[in-house]
Design a protein around this motif. Structure first.
Motif, mmCIF file in Angstrom:
data_model
loop_
_atom_site.group_PDB
_atom_site.id
_atom_site.type_symbol
_atom_site.label_atom_id
_atom_site.label_comp_id
_atom_site.label_asym_id
_atom_site.label_seq_id
_atom_site.Cartn_x
_atom_site.Cartn_y
_atom_site.Cartn_z
ATOM 1 N N LEU A 151 145.424 45.518 -29.025
ATOM 2 C CA LEU A 151 144.149 45.025 -29.101
ATOM 3 C C LEU A 151 143.354 45.218 -30.594
ATOM 4 O O LEU A 151 142.944 44.464 -31.120
ATOM 5 C CB LEU A 151 143.098 45.647 -28.002
ATOM 6 N N GLN A 152 143.706 46.695 -31.089
ATOM 7 C CA GLN A 152 143.102 46.867 -32.326
ATOM 8 C C GLN A 152 143.738 45.878 -33.403
ATOM 9 O O GLN A 152 142.957 45.266 -34.204
ATOM 10 C CB GLN A 152 143.244 48.308 -32.814
ATOM 11 N N GLN A 153 145.140 45.781 -33.436
ATOM 12 C CA GLN A 153 145.755 45.005 -34.143
ATOM 13 C C GLN A 153 145.346 43.316 -34.327
ATOM 14 O O GLN A 153 145.288 42.767 -35.338
ATOM 15 C CB GLN A 153 147.408 44.849 -33.889
ATOM 16 N N TRP A 154 145.000 42.978 -33.103
ATOM 17 C CA TRP A 154 144.442 41.681 -32.718
ATOM 18 C C TRP A 154 143.026 41.634 -33.625
ATOM 19 O O TRP A 154 142.856 40.620 -34.104
ATOM 20 C CB TRP A 154 144.466 41.369 -31.348
ATOM 21 N N LEU A 155 142.128 42.406 -33.202
ATOM 22 C CA LEU A 155 140.826 42.348 -33.788
ATOM 23 C C LEU A 155 140.901 42.200 -35.250
ATOM 24 O O LEU A 155 140.098 41.756 -36.007
ATOM 25 C CB LEU A 155 140.114 43.604 -33.303
ATOM 26 N N LEU A 156 141.899 43.248 -35.968
ATOM 27 C CA LEU A 156 141.984 43.289 -37.287
ATOM 28 C C LEU A 156 142.440 41.986 -37.976
ATOM 29 O O LEU A 156 141.883 41.508 -39.243
ATOM 30 C CB LEU A 156 142.913 44.303 -37.752
ATOM 31 N N LEU A 157 143.385 41.133 -37.353
ATOM 32 C CA LEU A 157 143.813 39.822 -37.769
ATOM 33 C C LEU A 157 142.716 38.855 -37.624
ATOM 34 O O LEU A 157 142.714 37.907 -38.335
ATOM 35 C CB LEU A 157 144.877 39.550 -36.963
ATOM 36 N N HIS A 158 141.798 39.084 -36.626
ATOM 37 C CA HIS A 158 140.750 37.860 -36.285
ATOM 38 C C HIS A 158 139.438 38.513 -36.911
ATOM 39 O O HIS A 158 138.363 37.464 -36.741
ATOM 40 C CB HIS A 158 140.673 37.671 -34.854
ATOM 41 N N VAL A 159 139.094 39.537 -37.174
ATOM 42 C CA VAL A 159 137.669 39.878 -37.451
ATOM 43 C C VAL A 159 137.728 40.674 -38.853
ATOM 44 O O VAL A 159 138.532 41.545 -39.004
ATOM 45 C CB VAL A 159 136.939 41.131 -36.429
ATOM 46 N N SER A 160 136.916 40.283 -39.677
ATOM 47 C CA SER A 160 136.880 40.785 -41.064
ATOM 48 C C SER A 160 136.252 42.456 -41.040
ATOM 49 O O SER A 160 134.828 41.993 -41.190
ATOM 50 C CB SER A 160 136.631 39.970 -42.065
ATOM 51 N N ALA A 161 136.606 43.321 -40.927
ATOM 52 C CA ALA A 161 135.945 44.508 -40.741
ATOM 53 C C ALA A 161 136.959 45.717 -40.879
ATOM 54 O O ALA A 161 138.133 45.611 -41.091
ATOM 55 C CB ALA A 161 135.495 44.850 -39.370
ATOM 56 N N ARG A 162 136.311 46.878 -41.525
ATOM 57 C CA ARG A 162 137.066 48.064 -41.748
ATOM 58 C C ARG A 162 137.647 48.354 -40.397
ATOM 59 O O ARG A 162 137.583 48.318 -39.340
ATOM 60 C CB ARG A 162 136.288 49.038 -42.273
ATOM 61 N N ARG A 163 139.096 49.133 -40.640
ATOM 62 C CA ARG A 163 139.830 49.757 -39.695
ATOM 63 C C ARG A 163 139.189 50.739 -38.836
ATOM 64 O O ARG A 163 139.336 50.724 -37.566
ATOM 65 C CB ARG A 163 141.164 50.326 -40.397
ATOM 66 N N GLY A 164 138.117 51.451 -39.400
ATOM 67 C CA GLY A 164 137.433 52.598 -38.822
ATOM 68 C C GLY A 164 136.435 51.892 -37.836
ATOM 69 O O GLY A 164 136.461 52.332 -36.365
ATOM 70 N N ARG A 165 135.894 50.765 -37.847
ATOM 71 C CA ARG A 165 134.960 50.083 -37.206
ATOM 72 C C ARG A 165 135.993 49.335 -35.901
ATOM 73 O O ARG A 165 135.435 49.469 -34.955
ATOM 74 C CB ARG A 165 134.250 49.057 -37.838
ATOM 75 N N MET A 166 136.947 48.951 -36.353
ATOM 76 C CA MET A 166 137.728 48.522 -35.351
ATOM 77 C C MET A 166 138.256 49.241 -34.264
ATOM 78 O O MET A 166 138.328 49.246 -33.031
ATOM 79 C CB MET A 166 138.931 47.487 -35.972
ATOM 80 N N ALA A 167 138.736 50.502 -34.878
ATOM 81 C CA ALA A 167 139.078 51.488 -34.186
ATOM 82 C C ALA A 167 138.006 52.015 -32.967
ATOM 83 O O ALA A 167 138.101 52.254 -31.881
ATOM 84 C CB ALA A 167 139.423 52.838 -34.811
ATOM 85 N N LEU A 168 136.766 51.945 -33.511
ATOM 86 C CA LEU A 168 135.445 52.206 -32.689
ATOM 87 C C LEU A 168 135.327 51.318 -31.519
ATOM 88 O O LEU A 168 135.078 51.613 -30.467
ATOM 89 C CB LEU A 168 134.280 52.323 -33.365
ATOM 90 N N VAL A 169 135.524 49.928 -32.031
ATOM 91 C CA VAL A 169 135.440 48.647 -31.000
ATOM 92 C C VAL A 169 136.657 49.073 -29.997
ATOM 93 O O VAL A 169 136.088 48.847 -28.750
ATOM 94 C CB VAL A 169 135.313 47.521 -31.550
ATOM 95 N N THR A 170 137.765 49.226 -30.548
ATOM 96 C CA THR A 170 138.857 49.437 -29.500
ATOM 97 C C THR A 170 138.655 50.492 -28.483
ATOM 98 O O THR A 170 138.759 50.601 -27.294
ATOM 99 C CB THR A 170 140.020 49.493 -30.088
ATOM 100 N N LEU A 171 138.090 51.589 -28.941
ATOM 101 C CA LEU A 171 137.729 52.800 -28.185
ATOM 102 C C LEU A 171 136.730 52.333 -27.176
ATOM 103 O O LEU A 171 137.054 52.932 -26.039
ATOM 104 C CB LEU A 171 137.479 53.938 -29.079
#
Length: 350
Positions: free
Chosen positions: A45-65
């Motif tokens: 899920l985090q990998q998908w978010l990183l591909l489709h949302v332009s944001a830092r990895r830390g923020r995407m990790a927080l969203v995934t969490l």
């Protein structure tokens, strides 16, 4: 000579400090294990978010969490709270005599005398069995109630473990590739083998947690619904019991609904009993037979019998964590032997 001695001593100290570090983490091992499992499950899920949302990895990790909390943690806490309430209520019924296991067993014995005679032929004294089952039900309910009280009193410790699990999961999601690279560099197994083993670890963990939990929740929900519709006492309690027992492939949920159906037959409630048997064998059983091979066996690439035996063995050794650790150990066992046979055969033929 001295350089070789220093190397051996360093390796010895490396093993010692590694074991010591593991010993220090032993009280928090459950939180560490489930943090790893949670990060592995939601990493795609985090990998998908990183591909489709332009944001830092830390923020995407927080969203995934946060997604993992909404999808997994909060529902499990709600189920646990319902289980505690229903378990205490059931214990009160046992204490007051409203629910009497001895009377239930007597009803089954009188309704199915052939079963009693068969048990006597095998040397099983049904009178002792009646007393033992009655004592077991009372003792189990008492222990269950006391454990629930202890959980309530130690709620701070429970939430601390959950907080530590989520805290570690965040960093595993954020820094996962870096940590994996460090492990590959550190372990002396060969990079290709290590990538294969880590891939298998992620594959089996994701399949067993996701698959077994989905199957267990589906079967427990279906069981709780039919118990509620048939007006059987404590449907939430029995639904949660079926959820836990459904972690055992093929036989889990039937350990709850089948004895209840026999008791309903014994007390003359033929219509309810028949509905429960048909529903349990078709709807609940079909959920296990269809979902488990799709979600667990196919993804782990393990035969069904290996999944069954490794799950039972894992639970008996490691408790509730064993439903993941058992198939994981079995999968790693098969991968190691596959690597060994492949490389050994190549060396023998060359």
């Amino acid at each position: 000579m001295r350089a070789e001695l220093e190397s051996r001593f360093f390796l010895l100290m490396l093993v010692v400090v590694t074991l010591a570090f593991g010993w220090v983490l032993e009280p928090l091992w459950g939180a560490v294990f489930w943090a790893c499992a949670l990060s592995v499950i939601f990493y795609p899920l985090q990998q998908w978010l990183l591909l489709h949302v332009s944001a830092r990895r830390g923020r995407m990790a927080l969203v995934t969490l946060l997604c993992s909390v909404l999808v997994v943690v909060l529902p499990l806490l709600a189920i646990g709270a319902s289980f505690v309430q229903e378990g205490i209520s059931f214990y009160d019924r046992l204490q007051s005599g409203e629910v009497d296991p001895a009377k239930m067993i007597d009803a089954v014995k009188s309704a199915f005398p052939a079963v009693v005679s068969t048990l006597h032929d095998f040397g099983i004294n049904t009178d002792n069995l009646r007393q033992k089952l009655s004592d077991f039900a009372m003792t189990t309910s008492k222990v269950l109630a006391s454990e629930m009280l202890a959980i309530g009193q130690n709620a701070a410790g429970l939430f601390l473990n959950i907080a530590l699990m989520l805290y570690l999961a965040f960093f595993l999601l954020r820094d996962g590739p870096k940590l994996l690279h460090l492990l590959v560099e550190a372990l002396p197994l060969g990079d290709e083998r290590e990538h294969l083993l880590f891939a298998k670890f992620a594959e089996v963990t994701r399949a067993t947690v996701k698959g077994n939990l989905v199957v267990a929740l589906v079967q427990g929900t279906l069981g709780g619904i039919i118990f509620y519709l048939l007006d059987i006492p404590a449907p939430v309690l029995w639904g949660v019991m079926m959820t836990f027992l459904s972690l055992l492939p093929a036989i889990g949920a039937a350990l709850v609904w089948l004895p209840v159906a026999l008791y309903l037959y014994a007390t003359g409630q033929w219509q309810q009993a028949t509905v429960l048997v048909v529903y349990g064998a078709t709807v609940i059983g079909l959920a296990d037979n269809m979902l488990r091979p799709l979600l667990v066996g196919r993804d782990t690439k393990l035969p069904d019998y290996v999944v069954l035996f490794s799950t039972i063995g894992g639970i008996s050794l490691f408790g509730i964590n064993g439903f993941v650790l058992g198939p994981l150990v079995a999968a790693l066992f098969m991968v190691f032997w596959q690597i060994f046979m492949t490389e050994f055969n190549q060396r023998s033929s060359s």
